[in-house]
Motif scaffolding. Sequence first.
Motif, PDB file in Angstrom:
ATOM      1  N   GLY A 284       0.794  -1.305   0.008  1.00  0.00           N
ATOM      2  CA  GLY A 284       0.078   0.034  -0.129  1.00  0.00           C
ATOM      3  C   GLY A 284       0.871   1.357  -0.053  1.00  0.00           C
ATOM      4  O   GLY A 284       0.362   2.239   0.622  1.00  0.00           O
ATOM      5  N   SER A 285       2.310   0.973  -0.406  1.00  0.00           N
ATOM      6  CA  SER A 285       3.076   2.477  -0.561  1.00  0.00           C
ATOM      7  C   SER A 285       2.545   3.246  -1.560  1.00  0.00           C
ATOM      8  O   SER A 285       2.055   3.055  -2.637  1.00  0.00           O
ATOM      9  CB  SER A 285       4.576   1.858  -0.483  1.00  0.00           C
ATOM     10  N   ASN A 286       3.010   4.567  -1.286  1.00  0.00           N
ATOM     11  CA  ASN A 286       2.556   5.927  -2.217  1.00  0.00           C
ATOM     12  C   ASN A 286       1.378   5.678  -2.736  1.00  0.00           C
ATOM     13  O   ASN A 286       0.960   5.642  -3.968  1.00  0.00           O
ATOM     14  CB  ASN A 286       3.683   5.538  -3.344  1.00  0.00           C
ATOM     15  N   PRO A 287       0.197   5.669  -2.016  1.00  0.00           N
ATOM     16  CA  PRO A 287      -1.170   5.645  -2.263  1.00  0.00           C
ATOM     17  C   PRO A 287      -1.626   6.867  -3.198  1.00  0.00           C
ATOM     18  O   PRO A 287      -2.515   6.608  -4.085  1.00  0.00           O
ATOM     19  CB  PRO A 287      -2.073   5.735  -1.238  1.00  0.00           C
ATOM     20  N   ASP A 288      -1.040   7.893  -3.044  1.00  0.00           N
ATOM     21  CA  ASP A 288      -1.371   9.270  -3.858  1.00  0.00           C
ATOM     22  C   ASP A 288      -0.438   9.497  -4.877  1.00  0.00           C
ATOM     23  O   ASP A 288      -0.604  10.643  -5.617  1.00  0.00           O
ATOM     24  CB  ASP A 288      -1.464  10.440  -2.777  1.00  0.00           C
ATOM     25  N   GLY A 289       0.451   8.525  -5.137  1.00  0.00           N
ATOM     26  CA  GLY A 289       1.465   9.029  -6.226  1.00  0.00           C
ATOM     27  C   GLY A 289       0.907   8.278  -7.625  1.00  0.00           C
ATOM     28  O   GLY A 289      -0.077   7.695  -7.487  1.00  0.00           O
ATOM     29  N   VAL A 290       1.853   8.251  -8.516  1.00  0.00           N
ATOM     30  CA  VAL A 290       1.703   7.623  -9.784  1.00  0.00           C
ATOM     31  C   VAL A 290       2.498   6.448 -10.037  1.00  0.00           C
ATOM     32  O   VAL A 290       3.825   6.490  -9.732  1.00  0.00           O
ATOM     33  CB  VAL A 290       2.235   8.517 -11.075  1.00  0.00           C
TER      34      VAL A 290
END
Length: 306
Positions: A284-290
């Motif tokens: 679930g890493s970097n949920p708001d990234g690309v």
Amino acid sequence: MFGSALIVQALGAVLIGVVTVGMLQMTVALESAGSRSEVNDIMGPFLAVMAGVLGVSVLLGFLGSVLQGVLAVPVARSVLNRRTGFKQMWKLAGKRVLPLLGVAALLTFGGILAAAAVVGIAVLLFTAMGPGAFLIVLPLGLGSVVVFLWIGLKLMLAPAVIVVEQTGVYDGLLRSWQLTRNNWWRIFGITLVVTIMLWIIAQVVQIPASLAAGLISETVAPHPDTETAASMLVITTVISALVQALVGSVTFAFQSSVSALLYMDLRMRRDGLDVELMRMLETGSNPDGVPGGPSAQPGTTTWPSV
């Protein structure tokens, strides 16, 4: 994706509608001209309208290249089943707008210069050799189309690369060239099938809309005078522009999604991106990234702190 495409397509539809009305008025004026001096007076505005058509086409191509990179954001996030809103999409892609403008300008004006060079060579050959130059110009034209198509498909992933991998203009073009190596025919086949399919769908929608607009015009004013005919022309043009904008938005968004999915597919085949994406899905890493950005590339994975 549809909303962003609709903005660009609506702008293009408005510009095309204005230019179309102007061209039709110029054509009517040319047909009704009674002397050579009147024709000469009309030719200036007529050529200006023709230049406007070319300018609108170039602008739409330019904006399309930029938007193709922006639309790669929701497609990349959807690979991990992450939803992306309109505001979030532009926020994530906003920092890459300048490189996108650069690659769009390079591709657009590079294509214009290449086409102008081919046309210039053809004109020189016809001037020097006369009709016999057709034997040279024909294979030259066909060969140029093949070269343009080959280079265009090799560089079609550059906007997505610039946004997802956060590269510059040159690195984005080089990366696209490398990703498409040994995959040109597969990309060509997919692109061709999608283009034909979307063209058929567009015709299925646009042809009845055009016929309906003409039927309404004939029903409302079966024997129109000049002013009524001009008014009905404007109305039918507006209707056609609206339909074209809606259909164009759907087709452009779908084409952009296909290009972005091709990009992600090639990344998985060449870089093992699928393994990194599965790790991102599990952690679930970097949920708001690309997904697929620098932090998800092999050897640079950012793990959450424990």
